[in-house]
Motif scaffolding. Structure first.
Motif, PDB file in Angstrom:
ATOM      1  N   ARG A  36       0.778   4.260  -2.625  1.00 29.46           N
ATOM      2  CA  ARG A  36       0.662   5.629  -2.141  1.00 29.46           C
ATOM      3  C   ARG A  36       1.661   6.537  -2.863  1.00 29.46           C
ATOM      4  O   ARG A  36       1.302   7.585  -3.400  1.00 29.46           O
ATOM      5  N   LEU A  61      -4.266   4.007   5.537  1.00 26.17           N
ATOM      6  CA  LEU A  61      -4.559   2.603   5.237  1.00 26.17           C
ATOM      7  C   LEU A  61      -3.333   1.729   5.539  1.00 26.17           C
ATOM      8  O   LEU A  61      -3.443   0.675   6.170  1.00 26.17           O
ATOM      9  N   TYR A  88      -2.927   1.393   9.204  1.00 26.72           N
ATOM     10  CA  TYR A  88      -3.943   0.507   9.765  1.00 26.72           C
ATOM     11  C   TYR A  88      -3.581  -0.955   9.506  1.00 26.72           C
ATOM     12  O   TYR A  88      -3.646  -1.800  10.394  1.00 26.72           O
ATOM     13  N   LEU A  89      -3.155  -1.225   8.280  1.00 28.00           N
ATOM     14  CA  LEU A  89      -2.820  -2.609   7.925  1.00 28.00           C
ATOM     15  C   LEU A  89      -1.603  -3.101   8.698  1.00 28.00           C
ATOM     16  O   LEU A  89      -1.480  -4.279   8.999  1.00 28.00           O
ATOM     17  N   VAL A 103       0.844  -1.200   0.000  1.00 28.42           N
ATOM     18  CA  VAL A 103       0.000   0.000   0.000  1.00 28.42           C
ATOM     19  C   VAL A 103       0.881   1.253   0.000  1.00 28.42           C
ATOM     20  O   VAL A 103       0.576   2.241  -0.668  1.00 28.42           O
ATOM     21  N   LEU A 108      -4.844   9.390   2.777  1.00 27.16           N
ATOM     22  CA  LEU A 108      -5.734   8.236   2.908  1.00 27.16           C
ATOM     23  C   LEU A 108      -4.956   6.932   2.798  1.00 27.16           C
ATOM     24  O   LEU A 108      -5.130   6.014   3.607  1.00 27.16           O
ATOM     25  N   LEU A 109      -4.070   6.853   1.800  1.00 25.40           N
ATOM     26  CA  LEU A 109      -3.311   5.603   1.645  1.00 25.40           C
ATOM     27  C   LEU A 109      -2.311   5.433   2.787  1.00 25.40           C
ATOM     28  O   LEU A 109      -2.018   4.314   3.197  1.00 25.40           O
TER      29      LEU A 109
END
Lengths: 408, 332
Positions: free
Chosen positions: A330, A388, A391-392, A326, A384-385
């Motif tokens: 990004r 993400l 979070y991951l 991700v 946003l990325l």
């Protein structure tokens, strides 16, 4: 014994406040011009809207007053500045939001008055200087308030501006006049821009995945693949677009079928190819790095538990590589959103077309109409990325907050 | 349970395992011992086909492993390694559930099994929700053992599983694991280079050198009849003492003799009266600890006490320095 309180100002916050004060009081908020290309007359808050100026100065002064830190007395100096209280930060955030709304409202209002007299009102240097000042005030408060409340601060800031935009309070500003004059072509350009950046990143993701898997299979393959991608990355964007024109036109000439499918020396196709080539390295590189980051012992354990090669890949390697993957998307997407501006130069459309048109016509507000959304898109994609990816990676990242240390 | 028959495995020109044959019976704990590069880890990996032999065959439960797909074979064989290799993106529950899931167990049965295993390895059940990075080394290795035992495999392979732990945790886990193994009756092949660990685990010791078996037998055999100078050298000059650590003092306990009951006063009053005080050891101590207490206390007799400090009996130097039944006769 008399204890005297000292003032100690947060250097960052006070810089923001002072910048705001300086910007609104000493610099022109708007620039008024007879038409959109001629240069015009400066509009100062102090001249045209003194009560507004005084209110804003009062609010900024209040922030400065709130931010003073009681650090102890002359006799017993506290070694560490006392952390600002919660209520203090809420007040600071509120003041920042008021300043932000106020800045936009007064700019929109003054513009409406000026435009009614004929002419164009563009945002002036005072506006552009006050904006980062207010940003610092809000950022300081939001950062100290924690993730959830901080997010609320930004949400309120965005919501206020959207409301003002939707309510027409800003529609006399020249940027928005440019927008309403070419609403349809703006929306088309925005869609094109998103397509150019998004589609090229998607292509790069699919290709990058295959390339990363190939690179993982053998070191010599890896060397070749990354040498090619590195070269593509090194060529300046404009040169790459230029270099693509000739071979693509020749191809299109030789094979009419390709031309019919949209392949041409200019237009969106070469732009997508160039953006694709740029996106390839961060994406393939991060996929490879992600897969390689999986600990050998974890892979061995997975095999020894009786997972097949496919199961190891899907259940262990891929989930563990995901935060880095991700991260690669990004980088690639943020970069593509910016680079897609150049598509405007070769007839590929996108918001770049507006920017270059504005430059050609010496119409700064048209340039802004193209540039502001690109900046906003790039920032949004990056944020946003980034969220993400974090979070991951929350279970596995090394910088986690909680690290249990009970004794076995 | 495990038969290794004339197996040879080379890496390049170097023979890691050289025509090795080894039989491990059902429920046996077999410790492969030896210096680095002696081929012990290679032997272990040949059993679950993480490595394939160049020649020879490996049988597990009577089946030739080369006729089974590796992943199916491995689901029947537990595997624990030094670096543990817990899946960092999965909770403790999901880590332990790995093999049952691969075998397609129903969800409810997996949940029950995980709870059972956590209790088995001595972890509270709320650990199921933890993440590997929240665990200490010892906790993580307990989870590693639970994961290996999840589908109740008949065979367990362990490659220096406790090597990376701090000494206290290591010894505790070794002792707990030895008890667990006895209880479950799992056949275990255990690789280590640590003689003390091999002794604490008990079972059959296999000392390897250069890809071959140098000596195989009970730990006592290695002391009484070392097969070569290499064996004695590897086990070290203190091996005899180490061996004593395997025997609990309670096996050699004698009633308090008249002589030593004079010394059975507590040390405080002994110090006052100038009388002799005998060293005291716990009833859970082993012979090595008994000897150590005698040396430290400067006496040839030590008192064995229970938790409350009550004297249960005594143990003499002669009793403590004997290895086993044969040895006992020898030293009387």
């Amino acid at each position: 014994m008399k204890l005297s309180a000292r003032w100690q100002l947060d250097p960052v916050l006070s810089t923001g406040v002072l910048l705001t004060i300086l910007a609104v009081s000493a610099f022109p908020l708007l620039s008024l011009r007879p038409n959109r290309m001629l240069s015009g007359r400066a509009v100062y808050l102090a001249v045209e809207a003194l009560p507004w100026l005084l209110t804003m100065l009062a609010i900024a002064g209040a922030v400065l007053f709130l931010s003073r830190r009681r650090t102890g007395s002359a006799y017993f100096p506290a070694p560490v500045a006392v952390r600002p209280g919660h209520a203090q930060l809420i007040w600071q955030a509120g003041a920042g939001l008021l300043l932000l709304y106020g800045l936009f409202a007064v700019a929109g209002g003054l513009a409406a008055i000026q435009v009614a007299e004929g002419g164009r009102a563009s945002l002036g240097s005072g506006f552009w200087l006050a904006l980062p000042g207010i940003y610092v005030i809000l950022h300081d408060a939001a950062g100290r308030l924690g993730r959830r409340r901080g997010f609320l601060v930004w949400l309120l800031a965005a919501a206020g501006l959207v409301l003002m935009l939707a309510g027409g309070g800003l529609s006399s500003l020249s940027v928005l006049i440019e927008f309403s004059n070419r609403r349809d072509s703006f929306i088309a350009s925005l869609a094109e821009h998103l397509f150019l950046a998004g589609f090229s990143t998607l292509l790069a993701f699919v290709t990058g995945f295959v390339l990363a898997l190939l690179a993982r299979a053998g070191t010599w393959l890896e060397r070749i693949i990354f040498a090619v991608m590195n070269t593509a990355q090194t060529i300046p964007t404009l040169s790459l677009l230029g270099l693509l024109i000739l071979p693509l036109s020749l191809l299109a000439e030789r094979y009419p079928a390709l031309a019919a499918a949209g392949l041409r020396g200019i237009g969106p196709t070469p732009a997508i190819i160039a953006l694709f080539l740029y996106a390839l390295l961060p994406i393939a590189g991060n996929i490879l790095a992600g897969l390689r980051s999986v600990d050998a012992s974890v892979r061995e354990a997975a095999a020894a538990m009786g997972m097949t090669a496919t199961q190891i890949f899907l259940r262990v390697e891929l989930p563990l590589a995901l935060p880095l993957i991700v991260g690669g998307v990004r980088t690639a997407l943020t970069q593509s959103i910016g680079n897609a501006i150049l598509a405007g130069l070769i007839g590929g459309g996108g918001l770049g077309a507006l920017i270059f048109l504005g430059l050609a016509q010496a119409a700064p507000d048209l340039v802004l109409l193209g540039a502001l959304p690109v900046a906003a898109l790039a920032l949004a994609a990056d944020r946003l990325l980034g969220l993400l990816a974090r979070y991951l990676g929350r279970r596995t990242a090394d910088s986690g907050v909680y690290q249990g240390a009970a004794i076995a | 349970m495990i038969s290794i028959r004339n197996v040879t495995k080379s890496f390049g020109t170097a023979k890691a395992v050289d025509d090795l044959s080894l039989e491990i019976g059902q429920g046996e704990l077999c410790v492969l011992l030896g210096p680095s590069g002696c081929g012990k880890s290679t032997t272990l990996r040949l059993v679950n086909r993480l490595l394939e032999p160049d020649s020879g065959s490996v049988l597990v439960g009577g089946e030739n492993t080369s006729f089974l797909p590796p992943h199916e074979l491995r689901r029947r064989i537990g595997y624990v390694i030094q670096s543990i290799g817990l899946f960092p993106h999965l909770s403790v529950h999901d880590n332990i559930a790995t093999v049952p899931r691969l075998l397609g167990w129903p969800r409810a049965r997996i949940g029950e099994r995980v709870a059972e295993l956590l209790a088995l390895v001595g972890l509270p059940d709320y650990f199921a929700k933890r993440w590997p990075r929240q665990l200490s080394g010892g906790e993580a290795q307990r989870v590693g053992v639970a994961r290996a035992l999840a589908a109740d495999p008949p065979v367990l392979l362990m490659d220096e599983p406790f090597g990376a732990l701090d000494p206290l945790t290591r010894v505790r886990l070794q002792v707990e694991f030895a008890a667990l193994q006895k209880r479950l009756g799992t056949t275990v092949l255990f690789v280590t280079h640590d003689v003390g660990e091999a002794l604490r685990l008990g079972g059959t010791m296999v000392l390897m050198r250069g890809g071959q078996i140098e000596q195989l037998g009970r730990p006592e055999d290695f002391a009484h009849q070392p097969a070569s100078a290499f064996v004695s050298e590897f086990l070290g000059p203190e091996y005899g003492l180490e061996l004593l650590g395997r025997y609990p003092v309670m096996e050699r306990l004698r009633p308090l003799s008249a002589l030593s009951s004079r010394g059975a006063v507590d040390s405080a009053s002994a110090a006052q009266s100038g009388e002799l005080s005998l060293p005291r050891i716990a009833s859970t101590a082993n012979l090595k600890e008994a000897l150590s207490a005698m040396v430290a206390g400067g006496n040839l007799v030590a008192l064995v006490c229970d938790d409350s400090g009550a004297v249960l009996g005594e143990i003499s130097f002669e009793d403590a320095a004997c290895l086993d039944k044969e040895g006992e006769q020898r030293c009387v």
